[in-house]
Structure formats: C-alpha cells, structure tokens
Write a protein that holds these residues in place. Sequence first.
Motif, PDB file in Angstrom:
ATOM      1  N   GLU A  39      -2.538   3.883  -3.878  1.00  0.00           N
ATOM      2  CA  GLU A  39      -3.441   2.765  -3.571  1.00  0.00           C
ATOM      3  C   GLU A  39      -4.373   3.131  -2.425  1.00  0.00           C
ATOM      4  OE1 GLU A  39       0.176   1.296  -5.551  1.00  0.00           O
ATOM      5  OE2 GLU A  39      -0.053   2.394  -3.675  1.00  0.00           O
ATOM      6  N   VAL A  71      -6.484  -2.222  -6.151  1.00  0.00           N
ATOM      7  CA  VAL A  71      -5.047  -1.988  -6.334  1.00  0.00           C
ATOM      8  C   VAL A  71      -4.575  -2.588  -7.636  1.00  0.00           C
ATOM      9  CG1 VAL A  71      -2.770  -2.463  -5.376  1.00  0.00           C
ATOM     10  CG2 VAL A  71      -4.644  -1.824  -3.847  1.00  0.00           C
ATOM     11  N   VAL A 126       0.845  -1.182   0.000  1.00  0.00           N
ATOM     12  CA  VAL A 126       0.000   0.000   0.000  1.00  0.00           C
ATOM     13  C   VAL A 126       0.882   1.235   0.000  1.00  0.00           C
ATOM     14  CG1 VAL A 126      -1.775   1.281   1.244  1.00  0.00           C
ATOM     15  CG2 VAL A 126      -1.813  -1.210   1.257  1.00  0.00           C
TER      16      VAL A 126
END
Length: 92
Positions: free
Chosen positions: A23, A89, A19
């Motif tokens: 994202e 994502v 992350v």
Amino acid sequence: MNENIRNVCESVIVLAVKVGIPEFLNGIGKGVEAHTAKLESEIGDFQKLLVARTLKLKKMGIPCQHRKLILNYAHKYRVGLWRPRDDLVKAK
C-alpha cells in the motif's frame, strides 16, 4: 472563533487505513511499486521499511531515484505529513 474551529474539526474525517509495504509503495507510485516483492522478501515489515537506510536499499538493487522517493515518503509518513490515499489502497 472556537465554534468555527470545532466545525472544521468535526467535518474532517480521518480514515484509518492499514498500511503495509504494498500500500505504501502503490501510494508513492512513479514506478516504485515494482520493488514490492523484493522489499517484502528482504525487509518483511513495514516498520522496518520506515527506518531503512539508503545503503540497505542500494544493496537490494533499488535505483537511486526510487530510493530517494521511498526515503522521502517514509520520512513524511513518520512525521504525519503524508499517508497513502484510501481509494488507492481499496483499488488494489
């Protein structure tokens, strides 16, 4: 009872997703992703975004509602209640 708990734990698959700021903002949605470039250039690191204060975001020109969403989801992320969905994502 222990067998039921073990079956539930085995059936849950936790996917570790890298992350970053893009994202994270895409996971929040609601127009917050429009500030991705600004946040990456000013803050740079995702860990710094997680501890950013509202005044810093305000000085960067992020509107109140978006600041509120970013800070709310950052808190949820830190305590482990929320993560960006894996399919969001991968789609970007």
